[in-house]
Design a protein around this motif. Structure first.
Motif, PDB file in Angstrom:
ATOM      1  N   LEU A   1     -26.572  42.035  49.759  1.00  0.00           N
ATOM      2  CA  LEU A   1     -27.676  42.525  48.851  1.00  0.00           C
ATOM      3  C   LEU A   1     -28.663  42.964  50.105  1.00  0.00           C
ATOM      4  CD1 LEU A   1     -28.752  42.013  45.252  1.00  0.00           C
ATOM      5  CD2 LEU A   1     -27.878  44.304  46.441  1.00  0.00           C
ATOM      6  N   TYR A   2     -29.254  43.530  50.774  1.00  0.00           N
ATOM      7  CA  TYR A   2     -30.641  42.867  51.354  1.00  0.00           C
ATOM      8  C   TYR A   2     -32.081  42.596  50.585  1.00  0.00           C
ATOM      9  CZ  TYR A   2     -28.021  45.279  55.484  1.00  0.00           C
ATOM     10  OH  TYR A   2     -27.331  45.318  56.741  1.00  0.00           O
ATOM     11  N   LYS A   3     -32.641  41.774  51.243  1.00  0.00           N
ATOM     12  CA  LYS A   3     -34.162  41.157  50.889  1.00  0.00           C
ATOM     13  C   LYS A   3     -34.797  41.104  51.875  1.00  0.00           C
ATOM     14  CE  LYS A   3     -33.391  37.387  47.867  1.00  0.00           C
ATOM     15  NZ  LYS A   3     -33.643  36.242  47.276  1.00  0.00           N
TER      16      LYS A   3
ATOM     17  N   MET B   1     -32.676  45.202  48.082  1.00  0.00           N
ATOM     18  CA  MET B   1     -31.860  46.988  47.989  1.00  0.00           C
ATOM     19  C   MET B   1     -30.643  46.494  48.199  1.00  0.00           C
ATOM     20  SD  MET B   1     -34.265  49.672  50.979  1.00  0.00           S
ATOM     21  CE  MET B   1     -36.522  49.282  49.900  1.00  0.00           C
ATOM     22  N   LEU B   2     -29.740  47.441  47.694  1.00  0.00           N
ATOM     23  CA  LEU B   2     -28.870  47.538  48.273  1.00  0.00           C
ATOM     24  C   LEU B   2     -28.016  48.265  49.649  1.00  0.00           C
ATOM     25  CD1 LEU B   2     -26.703  50.020  45.214  1.00  0.00           C
ATOM     26  CD2 LEU B   2     -26.905  47.644  45.713  1.00  0.00           C
ATOM     27  N   PRO B   3     -27.082  47.621  49.996  1.00  0.00           N
ATOM     28  CA  PRO B   3     -26.968  48.009  51.848  1.00  0.00           C
ATOM     29  C   PRO B   3     -27.465  49.108  52.160  1.00  0.00           C
ATOM     30  CG  PRO B   3     -25.191  47.020  50.226  1.00  0.00           C
ATOM     31  CD  PRO B   3     -26.214  47.083  49.407  1.00  0.00           C
ATOM     32  N   ALA B   4     -26.534  50.945  51.682  1.00  0.00           N
ATOM     33  CA  ALA B   4     -26.716  51.693  52.701  1.00  0.00           C
ATOM     34  C   ALA B   4     -27.838  52.294  52.517  1.00  0.00           C
ATOM     35  CB  ALA B   4     -25.374  52.813  51.221  1.00  0.00           C
ATOM     36  N   ASN B   5     -28.533  51.495  51.120  1.00  0.00           N
ATOM     37  CA  ASN B   5     -30.253  52.343  51.253  1.00  0.00           C
ATOM     38  C   ASN B   5     -30.927  51.239  52.318  1.00  0.00           C
ATOM     39  OD1 ASN B   5     -29.509  53.631  49.395  1.00  0.00           O
ATOM     40  ND2 ASN B   5     -30.968  52.268  47.574  1.00  0.00           N
ATOM     41  N   ALA B   6     -31.145  50.315  51.946  1.00  0.00           N
ATOM     42  CA  ALA B   6     -31.557  49.574  53.441  1.00  0.00           C
ATOM     43  C   ALA B   6     -31.499  49.743  54.306  1.00  0.00           C
ATOM     44  CB  ALA B   6     -31.428  47.918  52.837  1.00  0.00           C
ATOM     45  N   ARG B   7     -29.818  49.961  54.646  1.00  0.00           N
ATOM     46  CA  ARG B   7     -29.252  49.891  56.095  1.00  0.00           C
ATOM     47  C   ARG B   7     -30.045  51.563  57.087  1.00  0.00           C
ATOM     48  NH1 ARG B   7     -24.140  49.009  54.193  1.00  0.00           N
ATOM     49  NH2 ARG B   7     -23.748  46.582  55.048  1.00  0.00           N
ATOM     50  N   GLN B   8     -30.328  52.781  55.622  1.00  0.00           N
ATOM     51  CA  GLN B   8     -30.810  53.646  56.192  1.00  0.00           C
ATOM     52  C   GLN B   8     -32.231  53.837  56.416  1.00  0.00           C
ATOM     53  OE1 GLN B   8     -31.397  55.789  52.116  1.00  0.00           O
ATOM     54  NE2 GLN B   8     -31.454  58.451  53.958  1.00  0.00           N
ATOM     55  N   LEU B   9     -33.291  53.232  55.902  1.00  0.00           N
ATOM     56  CA  LEU B   9     -34.950  53.062  56.149  1.00  0.00           C
ATOM     57  C   LEU B   9     -34.698  51.745  57.503  1.00  0.00           C
ATOM     58  CD1 LEU B   9     -35.512  51.989  52.598  1.00  0.00           C
ATOM     59  CD2 LEU B   9     -36.200  54.199  54.145  1.00  0.00           C
ATOM     60  N   LEU B  10     -33.603  50.803  57.665  1.00  0.00           N
ATOM     61  CA  LEU B  10     -33.269  49.906  58.559  1.00  0.00           C
ATOM     62  C   LEU B  10     -33.737  50.997  59.877  1.00  0.00           C
ATOM     63  CD1 LEU B  10     -31.786  46.723  57.689  1.00  0.00           C
ATOM     64  CD2 LEU B  10     -34.139  47.138  58.406  1.00  0.00           C
ATOM     65  N   LYS B  11     -32.510  51.794  59.899  1.00  0.00           N
ATOM     66  CA  LYS B  11     -32.285  52.841  60.934  1.00  0.00           C
ATOM     67  C   LYS B  11     -33.272  53.662  61.829  1.00  0.00           C
ATOM     68  CE  LYS B  11     -26.819  52.951  60.289  1.00  0.00           C
ATOM     69  NZ  LYS B  11     -26.187  53.944  60.075  1.00  0.00           N
ATOM     70  N   ILE B  12     -34.025  54.305  60.683  1.00  0.00           N
ATOM     71  CA  ILE B  12     -34.848  54.762  60.643  1.00  0.00           C
ATOM     72  C   ILE B  12     -36.313  54.380  61.612  1.00  0.00           C
ATOM     73  CG2 ILE B  12     -36.656  56.791  59.050  1.00  0.00           C
ATOM     74  CD1 ILE B  12     -34.822  56.626  57.777  1.00  0.00           C
TER      75      ILE B  12
ATOM     76  N   ARG C   1     -36.940  55.948  47.652  1.00  0.00           N
ATOM     77  CA  ARG C   1     -35.924  54.985  48.507  1.00  0.00           C
ATOM     78  C   ARG C   1     -36.949  53.760  49.391  1.00  0.00           C
ATOM     79  NH1 ARG C   1     -31.938  57.519  50.730  1.00  0.00           N
ATOM     80  NH2 ARG C   1     -31.902  59.036  49.078  1.00  0.00           N
ATOM     81  N   ALA C   2     -37.733  54.610  49.881  1.00  0.00           N
ATOM     82  CA  ALA C   2     -38.576  53.871  50.896  1.00  0.00           C
ATOM     83  C   ALA C   2     -40.148  53.110  50.296  1.00  0.00           C
ATOM     84  CB  ALA C   2     -38.916  55.120  52.308  1.00  0.00           C
ATOM     85  N   ALA C   3     -40.238  53.841  49.394  1.00  0.00           N
ATOM     86  CA  ALA C   3     -41.639  53.448  49.130  1.00  0.00           C
ATOM     87  C   ALA C   3     -41.894  52.250  48.010  1.00  0.00           C
ATOM     88  CB  ALA C   3     -41.889  54.511  47.519  1.00  0.00           C
ATOM     89  N   PRO C   4     -41.040  51.198  48.100  1.00  0.00           N
ATOM     90  CA  PRO C   4     -41.690  49.585  47.715  1.00  0.00           C
ATOM     91  C   PRO C   4     -41.305  49.129  49.129  1.00  0.00           C
ATOM     92  CG  PRO C   4     -39.543  50.548  46.797  1.00  0.00           C
ATOM     93  CD  PRO C   4     -40.160  52.312  47.164  1.00  0.00           C
ATOM     94  N   LEU C   5     -40.428  49.168  50.065  1.00  0.00           N
ATOM     95  CA  LEU C   5     -40.468  48.683  51.893  1.00  0.00           C
ATOM     96  C   LEU C   5     -42.111  49.432  52.445  1.00  0.00           C
ATOM     97  CD1 LEU C   5     -39.555  47.603  53.863  1.00  0.00           C
ATOM     98  CD2 LEU C   5     -38.148  48.999  54.416  1.00  0.00           C
ATOM     99  N   ILE C   6     -42.632  50.391  52.378  1.00  0.00           N
ATOM    100  CA  ILE C   6     -43.065  51.205  52.451  1.00  0.00           C
ATOM    101  C   ILE C   6     -44.833  50.157  52.376  1.00  0.00           C
ATOM    102  CG2 ILE C   6     -45.112  52.688  52.749  1.00  0.00           C
ATOM    103  CD1 ILE C   6     -42.569  54.184  53.233  1.00  0.00           C
ATOM    104  N   ASP C   7     -45.082  50.009  50.712  1.00  0.00           N
ATOM    105  CA  ASP C   7     -46.414  48.983  49.672  1.00  0.00           C
ATOM    106  C   ASP C   7     -45.371  47.920  51.098  1.00  0.00           C
ATOM    107  OD1 ASP C   7     -48.051  48.292  48.277  1.00  0.00           O
ATOM    108  OD2 ASP C   7     -46.648  47.222  47.152  1.00  0.00           O
TER     109      ASP C   7
END
Length: 109
Positions: free
Chosen positions: A2-4, A15-26, A88-94
Motif C-alpha cells: 500500500l502507498y501511505k 491507497m492501493l498501488p494502482a490508484n496511487a501510481r495513477q495519481l502520482l503519474k498525473i 479516487r483523487a479527492a482525499p489526496l487533493i484535500d
C-alpha cells in the motif's frame, strides 16, 4: 504494498498501488516510494489532478454518460459502480490543499 501519503497538516491517506501510481503519474512524480511533493510543488500538483479529472469527465460526457449514472449495468445485470478519478483523487487533493495552507510537504512511502 500500500502507498501511505503523510503530511503534518492531515491524517494519513492510504491507497492501493494502482490508484496511487495513477495519481502520482498525473502529478508528474516518480511512482517509486519514498517520494515528496514539496509545499512549493503542491499548486501544480493540484492543477494537474484537476485537469485530469476534468478531461475524464469531458470524455464521459462525450460518450453520453454522466459521472453519476446509476442506470449502468454490467453483463450480469448488476449495477455498475465504477470509481471515477475524482473520487479516487479527492482525499489526496484535500491533503494537498490543507498541506499547502500550512506550508507542509506531502511525502509517500
Amino acid at each position: 504494498m500500500l502507498y501511505k501519503f503523510k503530511s503534518r497538516a492531515t491524517a494519513d491517506v492510504i491507497m492501493l498501488p494502482a490508484n496511487a501510481r495513477q495519481l502520482l503519474k498525473i502529478m508528474g512524480k516518480d511512482v517509486a516510494p519514498p517520494g515528496i511533493v514539496t509545499a512549493a510543488q503542491i499548486p501544480a500538483a493540484i492543477e494537474a489532478l484537476q485537469a485530469a479529472i476534468e478531461a475524464e469527465e469531458a470524455a464521459e460526457r462525450e460518450k453520453g454518460r454522466t459521472a453519476d449514472a446509476e442506470d449502468a449495468h454490467d453483463e450480469d445485470g448488476q449495477p455498475h459502480t465504477a470509481i471515477r478519478l475524482h473520487q479516487r483523487a479527492a482525499p489526496l487533493i484535500d491533503m494537498l490543499r490543507r498541506s499547502a495552507a500550512e506550508g507542509h510537504d506531502v511525502i509517500w512511502q
